[in-house]
Design a protein around this motif. Structure first.
Motif, mmCIF file in Angstrom:
data_model
loop_
_atom_site.group_PDB
_atom_site.id
_atom_site.type_symbol
_atom_site.label_atom_id
_atom_site.label_comp_id
_atom_site.label_asym_id
_atom_site.label_seq_id
_atom_site.Cartn_x
_atom_site.Cartn_y
_atom_site.Cartn_z
ATOM 1 N N GLY A 97 0.766 -1.249 0.000
ATOM 2 C CA GLY A 97 0.000 0.000 0.000
ATOM 3 C C GLY A 97 0.790 1.288 0.000
ATOM 4 N N PHE A 98 2.100 1.242 -0.348
ATOM 5 C CA PHE A 98 2.901 2.461 -0.336
ATOM 6 C C PHE A 98 3.578 2.672 -1.678
ATOM 7 N N ALA A 99 3.177 3.745 -2.350
ATOM 8 C CA ALA A 99 3.790 4.073 -3.631
ATOM 9 C C ALA A 99 5.194 4.599 -3.405
ATOM 10 N N TYR A 124 9.146 -9.989 4.568
ATOM 11 C CA TYR A 124 7.959 -10.098 3.712
ATOM 12 C C TYR A 124 8.373 -10.329 2.262
ATOM 13 N N CYS A 125 9.354 -9.559 1.806
ATOM 14 C CA CYS A 125 9.795 -9.693 0.414
ATOM 15 C C CYS A 125 10.495 -11.032 0.186
ATOM 16 N N LYS A 161 -4.298 -0.945 -2.571
ATOM 17 C CA LYS A 161 -4.627 -1.259 -1.184
ATOM 18 C C LYS A 161 -4.086 -2.644 -0.862
ATOM 19 N N PRO A 162 -3.507 -2.825 0.333
ATOM 20 C CA PRO A 162 -2.957 -4.144 0.661
ATOM 21 C C PRO A 162 -4.048 -5.200 0.718
ATOM 22 N N VAL A 170 1.712 -5.976 7.050
ATOM 23 C CA VAL A 170 1.666 -4.519 7.186
ATOM 24 C C VAL A 170 1.613 -4.142 8.659
ATOM 25 N N GLN A 171 0.857 -4.905 9.432
ATOM 26 C CA GLN A 171 0.739 -4.651 10.864
ATOM 27 C C GLN A 171 2.101 -4.721 11.536
ATOM 28 N N ARG A 172 2.903 -5.706 11.161
ATOM 29 C CA ARG A 172 4.225 -5.850 11.761
ATOM 30 C C ARG A 172 5.159 -4.731 11.303
ATOM 31 N N ILE A 173 5.103 -4.426 9.999
ATOM 32 C CA ILE A 173 6.000 -3.406 9.451
ATOM 33 C C ILE A 173 5.713 -2.041 10.058
#
Length: 387
Positions: A97-99, A124-125, A161-162, A170-173
């Motif tokens: 969700g981040f451009a 994640y990646c 949107k994720p 996303v919550q962890r990041i």
């Protein structure tokens, strides 16, 4: 419960916080021009001191646009190709969700994240490497096809949107529940407001207690290798400055701080202490190498209250003009205004008041309110929050 901090601090020749023209910031207050230091400048100065007053750097956040590069560096250290890691992390950021700018990898605004964020993004990646690599390859294919037809090019990427699958990552990041400065100063994430954090601390712009007129210093510089027969200045310029006695105000909502740091009462206590000491010692860094305006507050008023908050700037709505001791006059004006508010509005919400002053004794201050040292001042406030 709130802690309020009221400080009077006088600076000699200085330009601590500049406007777009390089001049010290000002504001009109009470019909007169006052020197001003922005709240953002003061918060940054305080945030840089938190690690010196009881918080570990691992308990503080990072403001950055370079999350992609940080995560890619971690993946490169794990053996991934650096170029591929950058592309995969770019796709990973967009997926959650981040451009980010396709050329530089910079997100469109500063992200305020905990220090583990870069590690979590790398994880994640790594976990989704094949899927993200395919996303990168597909994007290159579309670009190659699109380049055959005339079109307006852009270097900006659009984030989606994720997905529900990505939400947990996303919550962890974006987790800020272990970052004391995020808890103190808050966070706004425009692309995902679910991760906004309400600041536990409010900080006012500092204003001079008296009227000011900005001045400028005319300077010249000489070339050390210029022949003696050719005397002249090799550089000429001006630097703006002023001198002022500032009223500074900040407060800390301990209930909000506890909500922002829900899992660690010890971190809450240490964050509150670090906030107190950091704001007392905070001095913006503008033009310090050439002006060295390194002073300390000379009058400190601290309050612990159940609810409500009183900014005491109106004590100086009419500019202080008393000479020769502007600080003494400002200090007495501050205390008098505070006592007047207590008399009129009542003080049932006040749990503790502590006053410390360097210089002439203040009138109208009960002995039980006086603090002889900084440690006595701060410990009195912190102890009152526990009683």
């Amino acid at each position: 419960m709130l802690i309020e901090l009221h400080l009077l601090q006088s600076f000699p020749v200085s330009n601590l916080n500049r406007d777009d023209l390089g001049q010290p910031k000002t504001a009109r207050f009470g019909g007169h021009t006052r020197a001003r230091i922005s709240s953002q400048s003061l918060k940054r100065a305080a945030r840089q001191l938190l690690a010196q007053h009881g918080l570990d750097t691992s308990e503080l956040g990072v403001r950055t646009k370079r999350l992609r590069d940080a995560a890619a560096g971690i993946l490169a250290d794990r053996g991934r190709d650096t170029g591929e890691a950058l592309e995969v992390c770019q796709a990973g950021l967009e997926e959650i969700g981040f451009a980010a700018h396709t050329a530089t990898g910079l997100t469109k605004y500063l992200l305020y994240v905990g220090r583990p964020a870069q590690e979590h993004l790398a994880d994640y990646c790594e976990e989704r490497w094949d899927a993200l690599a395919k996303t990168v390859a597909d994007a290159k294919t579309r670009k190659e096809k699109g380049d055959k037809a005339p079109q307006k090019k852009t270097a900006k990427a659009t984030a989606a949107k994720p997905t529900k699958q990505a939400q947990e990552h996303v919550q962890r990041i974006l987790d800020g529940t272990r970052a004391a400065d995020i808890a103190l100063f808050g966070r706004m994430i425009a692309d995902n407001t679910d991760f906004n954090v309400n600041a536990a601390s409010q900080v006012a712009h500092a204003l001079s207690t008296h009227a000011v007129v900005n001045e400028f210093d005319y300077y010249t510089a000489l070339d050390d290798l210029r022949p003696d027969a050719e005397p002249a200045a090799d550089m000429i310029g001006t630097v703006d400055f002023n001198t002022a006695c500032f009223y500074r105000y900040a407060n800390l909502d301990l209930d909000q701080l506890t909500k922002n740091l829900p899992a660690d009462p010890d971190l809450v206590a240490r964050a509150a202490r670090a906030w107190l000491y950091s704001f007392i010692h905070a001095v913006p860094g503008g033009k310090q190498n050439s002006m060295a305006a390194r002073t300390m507050p000379q009058a400190l008023l601290g309050v612990v209250r159940e609810t409500g908050a009183w900014n005491l700037a109106n004590a100086f709505l009419s500019p202080v003009t008393e000479v020769p001791d502007l600080m003494a006059a400002s200090s007495q004006r501050l205390v008098d205004h505070f006592q007047q508010l207590r008399t009129f509005y009542g003080d049932t919400q006040l749990r503790h008041t502590s006053i410390a002053a360097i210089g002439p004794a203040l009138t109208g201050v009960p002995d039980e309110m006086k603090a002889p040292t900084l440690d006595a001042f701060t410990s009195g406030l912190l102890t009152a929050t526990k009683s």
